[in-house]
Design a protein around this motif. Structure first.
Motif, short mmCIF file in Angstrom:
data_model
loop_
_atom_site.label_atom_id
_atom_site.label_comp_id
_atom_site.label_asym_id
_atom_site.label_seq_id
_atom_site.Cartn_x
_atom_site.Cartn_y
_atom_site.Cartn_z
N LYS A 20 -10.33 1.88 -19.45
CA LYS A 20 -8.39 2.55 -18.66
C LYS A 20 -9.71 3.45 -17.21
N ILE A 21 -8.85 3.18 -16.15
CA ILE A 21 -9.26 4.24 -15.29
C ILE A 21 -9.58 5.05 -15.10
N SER A 22 -8.75 6.30 -16.77
CA SER A 22 -9.13 7.41 -16.32
C SER A 22 -10.28 7.62 -16.80
N VAL B 208 -1.97 -2.45 -4.62
CA VAL B 208 -2.99 -1.69 -4.57
C VAL B 208 -2.84 -0.38 -4.44
N GLY B 209 -4.29 0.64 -5.24
CA GLY B 209 -3.95 1.70 -5.89
C GLY B 209 -4.01 2.74 -4.86
N GLY B 210 -3.41 3.55 -4.42
CA GLY B 210 -3.25 4.21 -3.51
C GLY B 210 -4.43 4.66 -2.77
N GLY B 211 -5.71 5.04 -3.02
CA GLY B 211 -7.05 5.44 -2.73
C GLY B 211 -7.88 3.95 -2.04
N LEU B 212 -7.36 2.33 -2.45
CA LEU B 212 -8.06 1.51 -2.04
C LEU B 212 -7.93 1.90 -0.50
N LYS C 295 -5.11 13.20 4.44
CA LYS C 295 -5.74 12.84 4.49
C LYS C 295 -5.82 10.93 4.75
N ARG C 296 -4.63 11.37 3.74
CA ARG C 296 -4.41 9.41 3.96
C ARG C 296 -3.36 9.06 5.10
N GLU C 297 -2.45 9.52 4.77
CA GLU C 297 -1.26 9.21 5.61
C GLU C 297 -1.62 7.97 7.34
N ILE D 214 0.51 -1.08 0.06
CA ILE D 214 -0.15 0.18 0.19
C ILE D 214 0.98 0.80 -0.20
N GLY D 215 -0.16 2.32 -0.62
CA GLY D 215 0.92 3.62 -0.32
C GLY D 215 1.05 4.73 -1.72
N PHE D 216 1.17 5.92 -1.67
CA PHE D 216 0.95 6.97 -2.27
C PHE D 216 1.07 6.68 -3.73
N MET D 217 0.61 6.94 -4.49
CA MET D 217 0.99 7.10 -6.35
C MET D 217 1.99 7.38 -5.94
N GLY E 214 5.93 3.28 -5.47
CA GLY E 214 6.78 1.95 -5.87
C GLY E 214 6.36 1.32 -5.86
N LYS E 215 4.96 1.03 -5.39
CA LYS E 215 3.89 -0.02 -5.44
C LYS E 215 4.18 -1.60 -6.65
N SER E 216 4.48 -0.62 -7.60
CA SER E 216 3.94 -1.77 -8.77
C SER E 216 5.16 -1.84 -9.19
N SER F 158 -1.35 9.85 -16.58
CA SER F 158 -2.48 8.65 -16.27
C SER F 158 -3.22 9.31 -14.78
N ARG F 159 -3.38 9.64 -13.51
CA ARG F 159 -3.85 9.59 -12.43
C ARG F 159 -4.40 9.89 -12.79
N PRO F 160 -6.20 10.48 -12.31
CA PRO F 160 -7.30 11.05 -12.36
C PRO F 160 -7.04 12.68 -11.35
N LEU F 161 -7.09 11.60 -10.37
CA LEU F 161 -6.35 12.79 -9.31
C LEU F 161 -5.31 13.77 -9.04
N LEU F 162 -4.65 13.62 -9.84
CA LEU F 162 -3.04 14.86 -9.94
C LEU F 162 -3.27 15.48 -10.96
N PHE G 223 -15.83 3.91 -9.18
CA PHE G 223 -14.31 3.02 -9.83
C PHE G 223 -13.92 2.66 -7.56
N ARG G 224 -14.40 2.60 -7.03
CA ARG G 224 -13.71 3.02 -5.35
C ARG G 224 -14.46 1.55 -5.58
N LYS G 225 -15.88 1.50 -5.65
CA LYS G 225 -16.79 0.08 -5.48
C LYS G 225 -16.05 -1.18 -6.64
N MET G 226 -16.12 -1.01 -7.38
CA MET G 226 -14.87 -2.01 -8.14
C MET G 226 -13.24 -2.25 -7.50
N GLU G 227 -13.39 -1.54 -6.85
CA GLU G 227 -11.45 -1.76 -6.07
C GLU G 227 -11.98 -2.84 -5.03
N THR G 228 -13.47 -2.12 -4.04
CA THR G 228 -13.63 -3.61 -3.03
C THR G 228 -14.38 -5.31 -4.13
C1 S3P Z 1 -4.97 6.41 -7.26
C2 S3P Z 1 -4.00 5.66 -7.60
C3 S3P Z 1 -3.88 5.02 -8.14
C4 S3P Z 1 -5.67 4.56 -9.22
C5 S3P Z 1 -6.71 5.51 -8.98
C6 S3P Z 1 -6.73 6.04 -8.03
C7 S3P Z 1 -5.68 6.96 -6.23
O1 S3P Z 1 -2.80 4.14 -8.12
O2 S3P Z 1 -6.00 3.44 -8.95
O3 S3P Z 1 -5.61 6.44 -10.28
O4 S3P Z 1 -6.75 7.24 -4.95
O5 S3P Z 1 -4.65 7.16 -5.07
P1 S3P Z 1 -2.14 3.65 -8.30
O6 S3P Z 1 -1.54 4.73 -6.83
O7 S3P Z 1 -1.14 2.30 -8.42
O8 S3P Z 1 -1.45 4.83 -8.27
#
Ligand code: S3P
Length: 167
Positions: free
Chosen positions: A42-44, A78-82, A136-138, A7-10, A13-15, A117-121, A55-60
């Motif tokens: 695509k996530i975007s 896992v995605g940074g927001g999961l 908010k996440r740390e 786990i960790g922020f976008m 280095g997770k992937s 590729s990351r919509p939130l940024l 998207f969050r429901k898909m993650e769960t």
């Molecule tokens: C997100 C992180 C992304 C991806 C989406 C939302 C987030 O994954 O799930 O863009 O909310 O932090 P990575 O952490 O693999 O970049």
């Protein structure tokens, strides 16, 4: 149980660490890749057309499916927001050992500077976005993790060695 969850922020280095671990017989599953393949989108595109809550429901959903598979020796990136979806936290704990790959905002900013590729940024000031979202996440990342590994200035090899020591 011999699975590892990263786990960790976008940009933490997770992937990349997950990919590195495949040479030691770990099977890499990346929740973003899994979602893109499962829904053939695509996530975007999901963020843009359906919005973040869908998207969050898909993650769960994906996390539940993966748990049912009872996979072994998986490294799950896992995605940074999961982890921010509360229902996902016990599922992650059930899946394996949770490792938080921690990095400073400056490091993340450097790695994410050219990312599209990351919509939130997208749009606005990247540094501010990272700092605000990280704020908010740390705590959640830290509370959820069995282990915290600082990744600034560390090679994948060093990070992997540290993970192995802790398993
Ligand atoms: C997100 C992180 C992304 C991806 C989406 C939302 C987030 O994954 O799930 O863009 O909310 O932090 P990575 O952490 O693999 O970049």
């Amino acid at each position: 149980m011999n699975n590892v969850i990263l786990i960790g922020f976008m940009g933490s280095g997770k992937s990349s660490v997950g990919r590195f671990m495949t040479q030691f017989d770990y099977k890499l599953i990346d929740t973003d890749d899994y979602i893109e393949k499962k829904y053939n989108r695509k996530i975007s595109d999901i963020f843009e057309k359906d919005g973040e809550p869908v998207f969050r429901k898909m993650e769960t959903q994906v996390l539940s499916e993966l748990l049912e598979e009872k996979a072994q020796r998986v490294v799950l990136s896992v995605g940074g927001g999961l982890p921010m979806t509360e229902a996902n936290r016990p599922l992650l704990k059930k899946f394996g050992r949770v490792i938080y790959l921690k990095a400073k905002p400056e490091t993340l900013e450097r790695r994410l500077a050219k990312d599209t590729s990351r919509p939130l940024l997208q749009g606005g000031n990247l540094h501010d976005k990272i700092v605000t979202l990280m704020g908010k996440r740390e705590k959640v990342y830290e509370q959820l993790a069995d282990v915290v590994i600082v990744t600034d200035h560390r090679s994948f090899e060093e990070i992997y060695r540290q993970i192995e020591e802790m398993l």
